[in-house]
Design a protein around this motif. Structure first.
Motif, PDB file in Angstrom:
ATOM      1  N   MET A  12       0.855  -1.194   0.000  1.00  0.00           N
ATOM      2  CA  MET A  12       0.000   0.000   0.000  1.00  0.00           C
ATOM      3  C   MET A  12       0.887   1.239   0.000  1.00  0.00           C
ATOM      4  O   MET A  12       2.116   1.129   0.092  1.00  0.00           O
ATOM      5  CB  MET A  12      -0.956   0.011   1.201  1.00  0.00           C
ATOM      6  CG  MET A  12      -0.289   0.096   2.550  1.00  0.00           C
ATOM      7  SD  MET A  12      -1.474   0.178   3.942  1.00  0.00           S
ATOM      8  CE  MET A  12      -2.156  -1.479   3.914  1.00  0.00           C
ATOM      9  N   ASP A  13       0.292   2.402  -0.134  1.00  0.00           N
ATOM     10  CA  ASP A  13       1.049   3.646  -0.054  1.00  0.00           C
ATOM     11  C   ASP A  13       1.733   3.720   1.307  1.00  0.00           C
ATOM     12  O   ASP A  13       1.174   3.295   2.323  1.00  0.00           O
ATOM     13  CB  ASP A  13       0.124   4.855  -0.202  1.00  0.00           C
ATOM     14  CG  ASP A  13      -0.497   4.966  -1.584  1.00  0.00           C
ATOM     15  OD1 ASP A  13      -0.127   4.183  -2.473  1.00  0.00           O
ATOM     16  OD2 ASP A  13      -1.374   5.840  -1.767  1.00  0.00           O
ATOM     17  N   GLU A  60       5.724   5.021   3.563  1.00  0.00           N
ATOM     18  CA  GLU A  60       7.031   5.681   3.634  1.00  0.00           C
ATOM     19  C   GLU A  60       8.094   4.662   4.007  1.00  0.00           C
ATOM     20  O   GLU A  60       7.892   3.815   4.875  1.00  0.00           O
ATOM     21  CB  GLU A  60       6.998   6.789   4.688  1.00  0.00           C
ATOM     22  CG  GLU A  60       8.336   7.485   4.897  1.00  0.00           C
ATOM     23  CD  GLU A  60       8.318   8.447   6.084  1.00  0.00           C
ATOM     24  OE1 GLU A  60       9.383   9.036   6.377  1.00  0.00           O
ATOM     25  OE2 GLU A  60       7.253   8.584   6.719  1.00  0.00           O
ATOM     26  N   GLU A 118       4.229  -0.321  -6.273  1.00  0.00           N
ATOM     27  CA  GLU A 118       5.578   0.033  -6.733  1.00  0.00           C
ATOM     28  C   GLU A 118       6.557  -1.072  -6.362  1.00  0.00           C
ATOM     29  O   GLU A 118       6.471  -1.653  -5.273  1.00  0.00           O
ATOM     30  CB  GLU A 118       5.990   1.356  -6.100  1.00  0.00           C
ATOM     31  CG  GLU A 118       7.282   1.940  -6.638  1.00  0.00           C
ATOM     32  CD  GLU A 118       7.566   3.322  -6.082  1.00  0.00           C
ATOM     33  OE1 GLU A 118       8.750   3.729  -6.095  1.00  0.00           O
ATOM     34  OE2 GLU A 118       6.618   3.998  -5.616  1.00  0.00           O
ATOM     35  N   LYS A 132       4.353   4.305  -3.522  1.00  0.00           N
ATOM     36  CA  LYS A 132       2.966   4.091  -3.905  1.00  0.00           C
ATOM     37  C   LYS A 132       2.646   2.599  -3.935  1.00  0.00           C
ATOM     38  O   LYS A 132       3.522   1.761  -4.206  1.00  0.00           O
ATOM     39  CB  LYS A 132       2.686   4.695  -5.283  1.00  0.00           C
ATOM     40  CG  LYS A 132       2.965   6.185  -5.400  1.00  0.00           C
ATOM     41  CD  LYS A 132       2.128   7.006  -4.446  1.00  0.00           C
ATOM     42  CE  LYS A 132       0.665   7.004  -4.809  1.00  0.00           C
ATOM     43  NZ  LYS A 132      -0.151   7.870  -3.895  1.00  0.00           N
ATOM     44  N   MET A 133       1.418   2.253  -3.647  1.00  0.00           N
ATOM     45  CA  MET A 133       0.973   0.867  -3.703  1.00  0.00           C
ATOM     46  C   MET A 133       1.282   0.278  -5.080  1.00  0.00           C
ATOM     47  O   MET A 133       1.034   0.903  -6.109  1.00  0.00           O
ATOM     48  CB  MET A 133      -0.532   0.790  -3.450  1.00  0.00           C
ATOM     49  CG  MET A 133      -1.116  -0.605  -3.523  1.00  0.00           C
ATOM     50  SD  MET A 133      -2.912  -0.636  -3.197  1.00  0.00           S
ATOM     51  CE  MET A 133      -3.542   0.178  -4.696  1.00  0.00           C
ATOM     52  N   HIS A 175       2.703   2.809   7.147  1.00  0.00           N
ATOM     53  CA  HIS A 175       1.481   3.231   6.477  1.00  0.00           C
ATOM     54  C   HIS A 175       0.574   3.920   7.480  1.00  0.00           C
ATOM     55  O   HIS A 175       0.221   3.340   8.515  1.00  0.00           O
ATOM     56  CB  HIS A 175       0.770   2.012   5.868  1.00  0.00           C
ATOM     57  CG  HIS A 175       1.696   1.080   5.144  1.00  0.00           C
ATOM     58  ND1 HIS A 175       2.122   1.294   3.853  1.00  0.00           N
ATOM     59  CD2 HIS A 175       2.297  -0.078   5.560  1.00  0.00           C
ATOM     60  CE1 HIS A 175       2.935   0.299   3.492  1.00  0.00           C
ATOM     61  NE2 HIS A 175       3.065  -0.533   4.514  1.00  0.00           N
ATOM     62  N   LYS A 199      -7.042  -0.408  -1.396  1.00  0.00           N
ATOM     63  CA  LYS A 199      -5.941   0.369  -0.826  1.00  0.00           C
ATOM     64  C   LYS A 199      -4.772  -0.525  -0.442  1.00  0.00           C
ATOM     65  O   LYS A 199      -3.749  -0.049   0.052  1.00  0.00           O
ATOM     66  CB  LYS A 199      -6.407   1.146   0.409  1.00  0.00           C
ATOM     67  CG  LYS A 199      -7.276   2.353   0.090  1.00  0.00           C
ATOM     68  CD  LYS A 199      -7.481   3.205   1.336  1.00  0.00           C
ATOM     69  CE  LYS A 199      -8.169   4.517   1.004  1.00  0.00           C
ATOM     70  NZ  LYS A 199      -8.275   5.398   2.189  1.00  0.00           N
ATOM     71  N   GLN A 221       8.722   8.324  -0.198  1.00  0.00           N
ATOM     72  CA  GLN A 221       7.309   7.958  -0.292  1.00  0.00           C
ATOM     73  C   GLN A 221       7.119   6.920  -1.394  1.00  0.00           C
ATOM     74  O   GLN A 221       7.660   7.063  -2.490  1.00  0.00           O
ATOM     75  CB  GLN A 221       6.444   9.189  -0.582  1.00  0.00           C
ATOM     76  CG  GLN A 221       6.428  10.216   0.536  1.00  0.00           C
ATOM     77  CD  GLN A 221       5.832   9.676   1.827  1.00  0.00           C
ATOM     78  OE1 GLN A 221       4.804   8.996   1.808  1.00  0.00           O
ATOM     79  NE2 GLN A 221       6.468   9.994   2.947  1.00  0.00           N
ATOM     80  N   GLU A 257      -3.506   6.488   4.773  1.00  0.00           N
ATOM     81  CA  GLU A 257      -3.098   5.678   3.626  1.00  0.00           C
ATOM     82  C   GLU A 257      -3.778   4.311   3.599  1.00  0.00           C
ATOM     83  O   GLU A 257      -4.091   3.785   2.528  1.00  0.00           O
ATOM     84  CB  GLU A 257      -1.575   5.503   3.642  1.00  0.00           C
ATOM     85  CG  GLU A 257      -0.832   6.795   3.321  1.00  0.00           C
ATOM     86  CD  GLU A 257       0.649   6.731   3.652  1.00  0.00           C
ATOM     87  OE1 GLU A 257       1.440   7.418   2.974  1.00  0.00           O
ATOM     88  OE2 GLU A 257       1.024   6.006   4.609  1.00  0.00           O
TER      89      GLU A 257
END
Length: 336
Positions: A170-171, A173, A227, A224-225, A193, A326, A222, A197
């Motif tokens: 998921m999104d 850091e 990636e 992204k989901m 997360h 998500k 950062q 997010e």
């Protein structure tokens, strides 16, 4: 009759409270004596400190030797076991979180269990028209028969060929990157997360280990989901290597994937492992329920039919299922 049942219920509550108090007292009393016991046991030359040669678990010596003077003092042991005020200050998680997540040789497995590290019986399922990578070592698997002490699997293992891309679930850091040269986890990436997010009411930490090489990521980045965060490998010291004996075969190529969660946004980085404040373990499959509860006790208590959890995922073509998800599986799936 109702008054009788009410009285019996109250008596049971009182009994459980008394038992809990006794257990807590015994645990605290044990902790208070632990550092002194370790010092007495390992300080063979009785000089009041433990040298690197006397210390058994060499790979964490530098972590315990806080002042880097080449030896471990009683005070450093007390800080390690959460027996000093300094170890309980705002810069360090509570001792139970430290013991539950760190899982060093000297940490008590009771703390791991109290924070959710035990088998739940959850199983992942996918749509019939896709092929996804599954699990060969499940959450909470009992490793005690093949380990020197009581031990449970703190995540799930997803085998895949070397170089297979590992995806961010998921999104989030990037908050930790570890080379893990002397660690069984090997090369590791930790993502945090936020509730915004994930859509869930706590902070989540997804951890991925055994990468083939150090991913080209930086702390604070950062993600992204979906990636790619690295490539599947088999890095990490094996148990046979730690014992100094030849390994019969190398570790298979695999991603070990686990989830921690906490209501606190704070975390502590030991330099070898990341420990959230008020940390709890979660069976990663529970995350894909996408609604509470998520704790291991509740998951274990589910009826068997509800333990089959539908997993959301990313297709190798780039599509997501469901489209508004998500969170996804750490590997992409493909259409049959």
């Amino acid at each position: 009759m109702r008054n009788s049942q009410t009285g019996l219920h109250s008596a049971r509550i009182l009994l459980f409270a008394m038992i809990g108090t006794v257990i807590t007292y015994q645990t605290v009393a044990f902790a208070q004596n632990r550092s002194a016991s370790v010092m007495e046991k390992l300080d063979k030359d009785q000089d009041g400190k433990i040298s690197r040669k006397e210390w058994r678990k060499k790979n964490i010596f530098a972590e315990v030797d806080l002042d880097k003077d080449g030896s471990i003092s009683l005070n450093e042991l007390k800080q390690r076991f959460g027996e000093t005020e300094e170890s309980n200050n705002e810069d360090r998680p509570d001792p139970v979180s430290m013991a539950a997540i760190r899982r060093s040789k000297l940490d008590d497995v009771i703390h791991q269990k109290s924070r959710g590290l035990f088998e739940t019986g959850l199983k992942p399922i996918w749509r019939d028209d896709v092929i996804c990578r599954g699990i060969d070592e499940w959450y909470g698997k009992d490793y005690t028969p093949v380990r020197p002490k009581e031990s449970y699997h703190g995540g799930i293992d997803l085998p895949a060929p070397f170089g297979t891309p590992v995806l961010a679930i998921m999104d989030g850091e990037v908050i930790a990157l570890y080379e893990g040269k002397k660690n069984p986890r090997g090369i590791e990436v930790v993502l945090r997360h936020t509730p915004e997010e994930s859509g869930l009411p706590f902070y989540l930490y997804s951890r991925y280990t055994h990468f083939d090489s150090m991913p080209k990521l930086i702390k604070g980045q950062q993600i992204k989901m979906g990636e790619v965060i690295g490539e599947t490998g088999n890095t990490g010291v094996q148990g046979c290597e730690l014992k100094g004996i030849p390994c019969k075969r190398p570790r298979r190529s695999v991603t070990h994937y686990d989830i921690l969660y906490s209501i606190s946004e704070k975390y502590y980085d030991t330099g070898n492992i990341l420990v959230p404040f008020e940390a709890h373990w979660m069976d990663p499959i529970a995350l894909y329920r996408k609604q509470p509860p998520f704790d291991s006790h509740s998951m274990r208590a589910l009826p068997e039919v509800e333990k089959m959890i539908a997993i959301s995922y990313k297709l190798d073509s780039g599509e997501y299922y469901p489209a508004d998800t998500k969170m996804i599986w750490p590997y992409s799936c493909r259409k049959k």
